[in-house]
Design a protein around this motif. Structure first.
Motif, short mmCIF file in Angstrom:
data_model
loop_
_atom_site.label_atom_id
_atom_site.label_comp_id
_atom_site.label_asym_id
_atom_site.label_seq_id
_atom_site.Cartn_x
_atom_site.Cartn_y
_atom_site.Cartn_z
N LEU A 1 0.83 -1.20 0.00
CA LEU A 1 0.00 0.00 0.00
C LEU A 1 0.87 1.26 0.00
CD1 LEU A 1 -2.78 1.25 0.05
CD2 LEU A 1 -2.76 1.09 2.52
N ALA A 2 1.96 1.23 0.77
CA ALA A 2 2.85 2.38 0.81
C ALA A 2 3.43 2.67 -0.57
CB ALA A 2 3.97 2.16 1.83
N GLU B 1 0.73 4.29 -2.67
CA GLU B 1 0.52 5.68 -2.25
C GLU B 1 1.65 6.57 -2.74
OE1 GLU B 1 0.08 5.48 1.95
OE2 GLU B 1 -1.96 4.68 1.85
N ASP C 1 1.19 7.14 -6.44
CA ASP C 1 0.09 8.07 -6.67
C ASP C 1 0.54 9.51 -6.39
OD1 ASP C 1 -2.73 8.66 -7.22
OD2 ASP C 1 -2.80 9.24 -5.10
N ARG C 2 1.30 9.72 -5.32
CA ARG C 2 1.81 11.07 -5.01
C ARG C 2 2.73 11.56 -6.12
NH1 ARG C 2 2.25 9.28 0.33
NH2 ARG C 2 4.43 8.78 0.01
#
Length: 69
Positions: free
Chosen positions: A2-3, A6, A9-10
């Motif tokens: 998940l990290a 994320e 995505d950033r």
């Protein structure tokens, strides 16, 4: 996992013009623009074969496609 998603995505949605990622993208775009201008100058000079110019154009196009934000 998940990290990683994320972080990705950033990176893809970075909007801060002062961020290192945005600055790098801008520099890459400027580099591709300079390469394209140099190729146009070379093409108008008639020094290089059409095959060489075509290969150079393909290289520039590949770079531009990778750096499009």
């Amino acid at each position: 996992m998940l990290a990683t998603a994320e972080a990705l995505d950033r990176m893809l949605n970075e909007r801060d013009p002062g961020s290192p990622l945005r600055q790098r993208r801008e520099l890459q775009r400027l580099l591709v623009d300079a390469q394209q201008n140099a190729l146009l100058d070379a093409r108008s000079g008639g020094t290089y074969s059409s095959h060489t110019l075509e290969r150079a154009q393909n290289f520039i196009d590949d770079q531009a496609a990778r750096f499009t934000s």
